[in-house]
Design a protein around this motif. Sequence first.
Motif, PDB file in Angstrom:
ATOM      1  N   GLY A 155       0.813  -1.212   0.000  1.00  0.00           N
ATOM      2  CA  GLY A 155       0.000   0.000   0.000  1.00  0.00           C
ATOM      3  C   GLY A 155       0.845   1.260   0.000  1.00  0.00           C
ATOM      4  N   GLU A 156       0.274   2.331  -0.546  1.00  0.00           N
ATOM      5  CA  GLU A 156       0.937   3.631  -0.598  1.00  0.00           C
ATOM      6  C   GLU A 156       0.092   4.637   0.186  1.00  0.00           C
ATOM      7  OE1 GLU A 156       1.676   7.198  -3.901  1.00  0.00           O
ATOM      8  OE2 GLU A 156       1.296   5.147  -4.565  1.00  0.00           O
ATOM      9  N   ARG A 157       0.683   5.278   1.179  1.00  0.00           N
ATOM     10  CA  ARG A 157      -0.035   6.289   1.954  1.00  0.00           C
ATOM     11  C   ARG A 157      -0.151   7.571   1.126  1.00  0.00           C
ATOM     12  NH1 ARG A 157       2.996   6.373   5.935  1.00  0.00           N
ATOM     13  NH2 ARG A 157       1.790   5.255   7.532  1.00  0.00           N
ATOM     14  N   LEU A 158      -1.380   8.003   0.875  1.00  0.00           N
ATOM     15  CA  LEU A 158      -1.600   9.243   0.135  1.00  0.00           C
ATOM     16  C   LEU A 158      -1.713  10.440   1.070  1.00  0.00           C
ATOM     17  CD1 LEU A 158      -4.171   8.155  -2.625  1.00  0.00           C
ATOM     18  CD2 LEU A 158      -1.663   8.189  -2.724  1.00  0.00           C
ATOM     19  N   ALA A 159      -2.374  10.248   2.204  1.00  0.00           N
ATOM     20  CA  ALA A 159      -2.571  11.353   3.142  1.00  0.00           C
ATOM     21  C   ALA A 159      -2.954  10.801   4.505  1.00  0.00           C
ATOM     22  CB  ALA A 159      -3.653  12.304   2.634  1.00  0.00           C
ATOM     23  N   THR A 160      -2.725  11.597   5.532  1.00  0.00           N
ATOM     24  CA  THR A 160      -3.179  11.298   6.884  1.00  0.00           C
ATOM     25  C   THR A 160      -4.162  12.381   7.290  1.00  0.00           C
ATOM     26  OG1 THR A 160      -1.076  10.235   7.471  1.00  0.00           O
ATOM     27  CG2 THR A 160      -2.490  10.936   9.287  1.00  0.00           C
ATOM     28  N   ARG A 161      -5.370  11.971   7.683  1.00  0.00           N
ATOM     29  CA  ARG A 161      -6.408  12.948   8.022  1.00  0.00           C
ATOM     30  C   ARG A 161      -7.016  12.636   9.390  1.00  0.00           C
ATOM     31  NH1 ARG A 161      -9.825  13.669   2.376  1.00  0.00           N
ATOM     32  NH2 ARG A 161      -8.055  14.271   1.063  1.00  0.00           N
ATOM     33  N   PRO A 200     -14.512  12.901  22.946  1.00  0.00           N
ATOM     34  CA  PRO A 200     -13.096  12.480  22.910  1.00  0.00           C
ATOM     35  C   PRO A 200     -12.503  12.588  21.514  1.00  0.00           C
ATOM     36  CG  PRO A 200     -14.524  10.567  23.002  1.00  0.00           C
ATOM     37  CD  PRO A 200     -15.418  11.766  23.198  1.00  0.00           C
ATOM     38  N   ASP A 201     -11.198  12.794  21.473  1.00  0.00           N
ATOM     39  CA  ASP A 201     -10.478  12.845  20.195  1.00  0.00           C
ATOM     40  C   ASP A 201     -10.475  11.460  19.556  1.00  0.00           C
ATOM     41  OD1 ASP A 201      -8.558  14.347  18.338  1.00  0.00           O
ATOM     42  OD2 ASP A 201      -7.372  12.588  18.902  1.00  0.00           O
ATOM     43  N   LEU A 202     -10.626  11.431  18.233  1.00  0.00           N
ATOM     44  CA  LEU A 202     -10.703  10.155  17.509  1.00  0.00           C
ATOM     45  C   LEU A 202      -9.407   9.788  16.800  1.00  0.00           C
ATOM     46  CD1 LEU A 202     -14.290  10.541  15.971  1.00  0.00           C
ATOM     47  CD2 LEU A 202     -13.599   9.056  17.868  1.00  0.00           C
ATOM     48  N   GLY A 203      -8.413  10.656  16.867  1.00  0.00           N
ATOM     49  CA  GLY A 203      -7.135  10.334  16.243  1.00  0.00           C
ATOM     50  C   GLY A 203      -7.120  10.560  14.745  1.00  0.00           C
ATOM     51  N   HIS A 204      -6.223   9.887  14.061  1.00  0.00           N
ATOM     52  CA  HIS A 204      -6.011  10.064  12.626  1.00  0.00           C
ATOM     53  C   HIS A 204      -6.064   8.718  11.901  1.00  0.00           C
ATOM     54  CE1 HIS A 204      -4.285  13.679  14.439  1.00  0.00           C
ATOM     55  NE2 HIS A 204      -4.420  14.272  13.277  1.00  0.00           N
ATOM     56  N   LEU A 205      -6.393   8.775  10.606  1.00  0.00           N
ATOM     57  CA  LEU A 205      -6.373   7.603   9.742  1.00  0.00           C
ATOM     58  C   LEU A 205      -5.683   7.957   8.431  1.00  0.00           C
ATOM     59  CD1 LEU A 205      -9.975   6.145  10.184  1.00  0.00           C
ATOM     60  CD2 LEU A 205      -7.846   5.177  11.069  1.00  0.00           C
ATOM     61  N   ASP A 206      -5.215   6.933   7.742  1.00  0.00           N
ATOM     62  CA  ASP A 206      -4.544   7.136   6.457  1.00  0.00           C
ATOM     63  C   ASP A 206      -5.476   6.816   5.297  1.00  0.00           C
ATOM     64  OD1 ASP A 206      -2.168   7.848   7.651  1.00  0.00           O
ATOM     65  OD2 ASP A 206      -1.317   5.827   7.571  1.00  0.00           O
ATOM     66  N   ILE A 207      -5.350   7.592   4.232  1.00  0.00           N
ATOM     67  CA  ILE A 207      -5.942   7.224   2.950  1.00  0.00           C
ATOM     68  C   ILE A 207      -4.831   6.555   2.152  1.00  0.00           C
ATOM     69  CG2 ILE A 207      -6.974   8.043   0.804  1.00  0.00           C
ATOM     70  CD1 ILE A 207      -8.189  10.340   2.321  1.00  0.00           C
ATOM     71  N   VAL A 215      -3.972   6.917 -11.660  1.00  0.00           N
ATOM     72  CA  VAL A 215      -3.212   6.937 -10.405  1.00  0.00           C
ATOM     73  C   VAL A 215      -2.764   8.367 -10.076  1.00  0.00           C
ATOM     74  CG1 VAL A 215      -1.016   6.219  -9.378  1.00  0.00           C
ATOM     75  CG2 VAL A 215      -2.486   4.535 -10.502  1.00  0.00           C
ATOM     76  N   THR A 216      -2.346   9.113 -11.104  1.00  0.00           N
ATOM     77  CA  THR A 216      -1.940  10.506 -10.895  1.00  0.00           C
ATOM     78  C   THR A 216      -3.102  11.334 -10.383  1.00  0.00           C
ATOM     79  OG1 THR A 216      -0.228  10.408 -12.602  1.00  0.00           O
ATOM     80  CG2 THR A 216      -1.063  12.585 -12.033  1.00  0.00           C
ATOM     81  N   GLN A 217      -4.286  11.131 -10.983  1.00  0.00           N
ATOM     82  CA  GLN A 217      -5.474  11.860 -10.531  1.00  0.00           C
ATOM     83  C   GLN A 217      -5.783  11.545  -9.074  1.00  0.00           C
ATOM     84  OE1 GLN A 217      -7.713  13.940 -12.074  1.00  0.00           O
ATOM     85  NE2 GLN A 217      -7.449  13.723 -14.268  1.00  0.00           N
ATOM     86  N   LEU A 218      -5.696  10.276  -8.697  1.00  0.00           N
ATOM     87  CA  LEU A 218      -5.995   9.873  -7.324  1.00  0.00           C
ATOM     88  C   LEU A 218      -4.987  10.469  -6.344  1.00  0.00           C
ATOM     89  CD1 LEU A 218      -6.906   6.116  -7.961  1.00  0.00           C
ATOM     90  CD2 LEU A 218      -8.492   7.939  -7.326  1.00  0.00           C
ATOM     91  N   GLY A 275      -4.031  13.171  -2.054  1.00  0.00           N
ATOM     92  CA  GLY A 275      -2.778  13.414  -1.354  1.00  0.00           C
ATOM     93  C   GLY A 275      -2.672  14.848  -0.877  1.00  0.00           C
ATOM     94  N   ASP A 276      -1.665  15.119  -0.040  1.00  0.00           N
ATOM     95  CA  ASP A 276      -1.443  16.485   0.405  1.00  0.00           C
ATOM     96  C   ASP A 276      -0.801  17.289  -0.715  1.00  0.00           C
ATOM     97  OD1 ASP A 276       1.260  15.760   0.320  1.00  0.00           O
ATOM     98  OD2 ASP A 276       1.305  15.268   2.458  1.00  0.00           O
ATOM     99  N   ALA A 277      -0.585  18.571  -0.496  1.00  0.00           N
ATOM    100  CA  ALA A 277      -0.073  19.459  -1.541  1.00  0.00           C
ATOM    101  C   ALA A 277       1.294  19.011  -2.034  1.00  0.00           C
ATOM    102  CB  ALA A 277       0.002  20.897  -1.020  1.00  0.00           C
ATOM    103  N   GLN A 278       2.168  18.575  -1.123  1.00  0.00           N
ATOM    104  CA  GLN A 278       3.503  18.147  -1.522  1.00  0.00           C
ATOM    105  C   GLN A 278       3.440  16.903  -2.397  1.00  0.00           C
ATOM    106  OE1 GLN A 278       6.368  19.821  -1.075  1.00  0.00           O
ATOM    107  NE2 GLN A 278       5.007  21.416  -0.273  1.00  0.00           N
ATOM    108  N   CYS A 279       2.492  16.003  -2.066  1.00  0.00           N
ATOM    109  CA  CYS A 279       2.324  14.792  -2.875  1.00  0.00           C
ATOM    110  C   CYS A 279       1.946  15.167  -4.295  1.00  0.00           C
ATOM    111  CB  CYS A 279       1.251  13.894  -2.261  1.00  0.00           C
ATOM    112  SG  CYS A 279       0.798  12.473  -3.278  1.00  0.00           S
ATOM    113  N   CYS A 280       1.009  16.119  -4.429  1.00  0.00           N
ATOM    114  CA  CYS A 280       0.563  16.522  -5.759  1.00  0.00           C
ATOM    115  C   CYS A 280       1.691  17.168  -6.551  1.00  0.00           C
ATOM    116  CB  CYS A 280      -0.622  17.483  -5.636  1.00  0.00           C
ATOM    117  SG  CYS A 280      -1.458  17.788  -7.199  1.00  0.00           S
ATOM    118  N   LEU A 281       2.504  17.992  -5.880  1.00  0.00           N
ATOM    119  CA  LEU A 281       3.622  18.631  -6.565  1.00  0.00           C
ATOM    120  C   LEU A 281       4.620  17.590  -7.060  1.00  0.00           C
ATOM    121  CD1 LEU A 281       4.279  21.727  -4.266  1.00  0.00           C
ATOM    122  CD2 LEU A 281       3.356  21.743  -6.595  1.00  0.00           C
ATOM    123  N   ARG A 282       4.862  16.550  -6.254  1.00  0.00           N
ATOM    124  CA  ARG A 282       5.791  15.493  -6.671  1.00  0.00           C
ATOM    125  C   ARG A 282       5.241  14.736  -7.870  1.00  0.00           C
ATOM    126  NH1 ARG A 282       6.151  14.679  -1.032  1.00  0.00           N
ATOM    127  NH2 ARG A 282       4.736  12.895  -1.168  1.00  0.00           N
TER     128      ARG A 282
END
Length: 311
Positions: A157-163, A250-257, A274-277, A282-289
Amino acid sequence: MPRNLDLTALRALVAVNDAGGVTRAAGLLNLTQSAVSMQIKRLEEGLGLEFFSRAQRKLTLTPEGEQLLNYARKMLELNDEALSRMTDTAFEGELRLGVPHDIVYPQIPRILKAMAAEYPRMRINLVSCFTSKLKEGFARGDYDVILTTEAAPGEGGERLATRRLVWVGAPDGNAWQQRPLRLAFVETCFFRPIAQAALNGAGIRWEIAVGGESEQVADATVAADLSISARMDGALPTGTVAIDGANALPDLGHLDICMYQAGVQKGEVVNALVTQLRCAYGDAQCCLRVIAGDRASEGDDDFSGRLTAAQ
């Protein structure tokens, strides 16, 4: 008299190697497991060699198999390029995409519209269900690409973002203040046990307001201020908002896309999807890459290859 290698059998050889087994290769090639196995057997018998070692019930290439794999990739690439050049079916075929219910909107409709405009002969079949079911189907070879929402990416798997995972309710609602707190989750929702564990840890009494597997019913009760739920930040159901009451819940923490690619379908179309996804989720840096990588690929013969339907 010269003999000819069977391209269909060579395609099966490549698919089994890339997919990691006959089961997933069969799903990706739209064939039965026995048909794929027979193609490999026919190829081995025709050349009098073994291309896979079957020790410990795991298929690995023999040295002869690795040598043939290199030839097979080149031959299939030339075959697919010749077909696309000699016919008017370039970029025609099917890609199977799986996306969890909760992150389909608003990104996926935009991506499908853009892909249809760029590749009108290409079909993208979208399936939306829960991450657990998507990963089960991916393991069977049912999908070319899937997105997931999970604590961390699994193997391949590839992590696209953490939200952030946030509580959601009706605009100006007060259901989040009631006790016991009424929750709207379908039974197999990945967020459900996370929310319940957080409430238990905070000593907040709760009860389930809806049952079954209908996301629409659960979302409707939240929008009607009859219950609350939890979603990834930025992917809230229509008619709901993030609850402005973090001090009371309570805080629910974070999950990855995360994104998983089968790797069997190759070429410009799947690269574009894949580029569109990556850019959409992804975050801004991911899109720039991603954009930088695409520009670096311009003029690359591999990047401009044609995608044809698997035989």
